[in-house]
Design a protein around this motif. Sequence first.
Motif, PDB file in Angstrom:
ATOM      1  N   GLU A 166      47.345  15.491  26.350  1.00  0.00           N
ATOM      2  CA  GLU A 166      46.199  15.128  25.239  1.00  0.00           C
ATOM      3  C   GLU A 166      46.607  14.213  24.400  1.00  0.00           C
ATOM      4  O   GLU A 166      46.673  14.449  23.093  1.00  0.00           O
ATOM      5  N   ILE A 167      47.093  13.281  24.668  1.00  0.00           N
ATOM      6  CA  ILE A 167      47.485  11.967  23.773  1.00  0.00           C
ATOM      7  C   ILE A 167      46.208  11.511  23.101  1.00  0.00           C
ATOM      8  O   ILE A 167      46.372  10.816  22.072  1.00  0.00           O
ATOM      9  N   ARG A 168      45.155  11.867  23.746  1.00  0.00           N
ATOM     10  CA  ARG A 168      43.936  11.308  22.945  1.00  0.00           C
ATOM     11  C   ARG A 168      43.809  11.849  21.477  1.00  0.00           C
ATOM     12  O   ARG A 168      42.979  11.272  20.777  1.00  0.00           O
ATOM     13  N   CYS A 169      44.533  12.850  21.293  1.00  0.00           N
ATOM     14  CA  CYS A 169      44.365  13.646  19.948  1.00  0.00           C
ATOM     15  C   CYS A 169      45.476  13.146  19.096  1.00  0.00           C
ATOM     16  O   CYS A 169      45.499  13.699  17.918  1.00  0.00           O
ATOM     17  N   GLU A 205      43.890  10.644  14.594  1.00  0.00           N
ATOM     18  CA  GLU A 205      43.573  10.883  13.068  1.00  0.00           C
ATOM     19  C   GLU A 205      42.169  10.613  13.056  1.00  0.00           C
ATOM     20  O   GLU A 205      41.438  11.271  12.024  1.00  0.00           O
ATOM     21  N   LEU A 206      41.662   9.432  13.325  1.00  0.00           N
ATOM     22  CA  LEU A 206      40.435   8.778  13.085  1.00  0.00           C
ATOM     23  C   LEU A 206      39.232   9.353  13.814  1.00  0.00           C
ATOM     24  O   LEU A 206      38.169   9.047  13.331  1.00  0.00           O
TER      25      LEU A 206
END
Length: 155
Positions: free
Chosen positions: A93-96, A102-103
Motif C-alpha cells: 500500500e505504498i500508494r498511501c 498525504e496529498l
Amino acid sequence: MRMGKGVEWALHTLLNLNMAGPAALGTGQLARAHGLPAPYLNKQLQQLVRAGLLVSTAGSRGGFTLAKPLTEITLLDVVLAIEGNEPAFRCEEIRCGGRIGELSPKPTGPCQVKSAMLRAEQAWREALSAQTLADIQAELDQEPAIRTVVRSAVD
C-alpha cells in the motif's frame, strides 16, 4: 518471480523416477544421477512426499516412488510443493505513503497495481496447472535414448 533450484531438481527427479521404472530409488542414487548434493535433494524429496507426489519407503530396499501417475501431477503441484503457496506479489500500500499519500484522498477501492499483479499471477498459475508431467514425458519420449540414460545413471 524467481524460483529456487529445488523446483528444477524436483521436476527432473519426478521424471527420472518415472523413467527408471517401478523400483524405489534412494536419495543417493537420485542425487548422483544429476551430480546434486544428496542432503539438499533429500529436502526437496521430503517436500514432495508431504505434498503427496512421492511415497517414501524406509529400509534397505526403500527409497522414493511416484505417489500418482504423471498425468495427475501438474507443474503447479511441484512449484507449490517446493516453493509454497504464498503469493508472488505482496502489496505494501505504498500508494498511501509519502507526499502522494498525504496529498491524495484516501483510496476507496483495491490497489490497481495489486489487482493487476494478482491477475497476472492467476494466469501464471493456470498455465502451470494446465501442464502435466506426462506432457513433458511425452516430449522426452521423442528422444528414446533418454530413458536408457536415466536407467543407467540411477543404477
